[in-house]
Design an enzyme around this catalytic site. Structure first.
Site, PDB file in Angstrom:
ATOM      1  N   LYS A  94       0.865  -1.182   0.000  1.00 23.34           N
ATOM      2  CA  LYS A  94       0.000   0.000   0.000  1.00 23.34           C
ATOM      3  C   LYS A  94       0.899   1.228   0.000  1.00 23.34           C
ATOM      4  CE  LYS A  94      -3.153   2.467   3.054  1.00 23.34           C
ATOM      5  NZ  LYS A  94      -4.135   2.362   4.131  1.00 23.34           N
TER       6      LYS A  94
HETATM    7  C1  R5P Z   1      -2.761   3.822   7.430  1.00 21.48           C
HETATM    8  O1  R5P Z   1      -1.767   3.768   7.851  1.00 21.48           O
HETATM    9  C2  R5P Z   1      -4.007   4.323   8.047  1.00 21.48           C
HETATM   10  O2  R5P Z   1      -4.263   3.703   9.216  1.00 21.48           O
HETATM   11  C3  R5P Z   1      -5.108   4.153   7.071  1.00 21.48           C
HETATM   12  O3  R5P Z   1      -5.351   2.815   6.839  1.00 21.48           O
HETATM   13  C4  R5P Z   1      -4.782   4.826   5.792  1.00 21.48           C
HETATM   14  O4  R5P Z   1      -4.224   6.056   6.030  1.00 21.48           O
HETATM   15  C5  R5P Z   1      -5.916   4.895   4.801  1.00 21.48           C
HETATM   16  O5  R5P Z   1      -6.831   5.772   5.186  1.00 21.48           O
HETATM   17  P1  R5P Z   1      -6.947   7.203   4.530  1.00 21.48           P
HETATM   18  O6  R5P Z   1      -7.496   6.989   3.167  1.00 21.48           O
HETATM   19  O7  R5P Z   1      -7.881   7.927   5.442  1.00 21.48           O
HETATM   20  O8  R5P Z   1      -5.585   7.810   4.499  1.00 21.48           O
END
Ligand code: R5P
Length: 292
Positions: free
Chosen positions: A205
């Site tokens: 990711k």
């Molecule tokens: C990751 O490290 C966070 O905990 C979230 O999973 C990630 O940031 C995705 O969420 P957002 O789209 O709000 O950034």
């Protein structure tokens, strides 16, 4: 270890040449994995499109109660039909998410920091592999901090989780974190995503950036793009569209869905981009039509 002085800048990404080790399995870099791994990956990536809409609501693991996620039990279940995968903590899943939902599970397994810390880059593996198995996790998410103070410990966490995952055929999702002092450049993301893939993460990711197609080309496993801070719905759909156009295997969006005034409709619009080839403009029009 190679001498850093003599290294040339990587530049030949073969963008016109498809991934050569695809085989007949729909997930990049996974053709040589065993049946159990492939089954979990198929619970994440749609076999027809090869892509995924992950929905991240694991923010509470270091942020506590977050805007839009004050009541997991109210906000999350209505999204079940529109997202492929829950990315969440075991606490949130066990307490608020019906196990009857068909969604895949990306289980957050590291923790150890909070918003009260100046440096968020120190975490530990907080979930045993046995509990990931009990939760029927389709992958285990590990935060990594390349180039930050916590680099070594986070890569140690990643290795431990990948080793355990390989014993029981559960994929690991390596998450690239960007520290407050770090630039979101393609140079950084090429470095970080490739390190995680070479360590054995089956999914990475990361963030969208300039030359994102090169980041994707150089990473031998699927990259799902994080949503990041809340944007307008139109801009968030453009982010999703650009990511898919650049070769992302999906998105992992949190705030841009759960902080939308219309989370269910926004999830449906994101889905159109990821799985149905909608442009950002078409998806935004679809979103507008749903909410009016
Ligand atoms: C990751 O490290 C966070 O905990 C979230 O999973 C990630 O940031 C995705 O969420 P957002 O789209 O709000 O950034």
């Amino acid at each position: 270890m190679a001498d850093k002085e003599g290294l040339k800048t990587a530049k030949d990404y073969g963008l016109d040449t498809p991934f050569q080790a695809q085989g007949d399995f729909h997930v990049k870099g996974a053709n040589n994995l065993d049946w159990g791994m492939k089954k979990h990956l198929s619970n994440i990536f749609d076999a027809k499109t090869g892509k995924t809409v992950m929905f991240a609501f694991d923010h509470g693991y270091f942020m506590g109660s977050t805007a839009g996620l004050e009541r997991l039990d109210i906000v999350i279940p209505p999204l079940a039909d529109y997202v492929d995968v829950w990315m969440a903590t075991r606490g949130a899943l066990r307490s608020c998410i019906p196990p009857s939902a068909k969604n895949g599970v990306a289980l957050r397994v590291t923790s150890g920091s909070s918003m009260l810390d100046d440096d968020l880059s120190h975490e530990t593996v907080a979930v045993d592999i046995e509990d990931a198995i009990r939760m029927n996790a389709d992958c285990m998410a590990v935060q990594t901090f390349i180039g930050a103070d916590g680099q070594l410990s986070s890569l140690e966490n990643l290795s431990r989780v990948i080793n355990a995952g390989l014993r029981y055929s559960i994929p690991t999702l390596g998450v690239v974190a960007v520290g407050k002092d770090m630039e979101r450049t393609d140079r950084f993301f090429k470095l970080a995503t490739r390190i995680l893939a070479e360590m054995g993460a089956q999914i990475v990711k990361s963030y969208y950036c300039d030359h994102f197609d090169e980041v994707v080309a150089a990473c031998p496993v699927p990259i799902v793009v994080a949503g990041g801070k809340k944007l307008s719905e139109e801009d968030a759909l453009t982010l999703a569209y650009n990511s898919i156009q650049g070769g992302a295997a999906g998105v992992d969006m949190g705030r841009n869905i759960f902080q939308s005034e219309h989370p269910v409709e926004m999830a449906q619009a994101v889905r159109k981009v990821v799985h149905e080839g909608f442009t950002d403009k078409e998806a935004y029009q679809f979103y507008q039509d749903l909410i009016h």
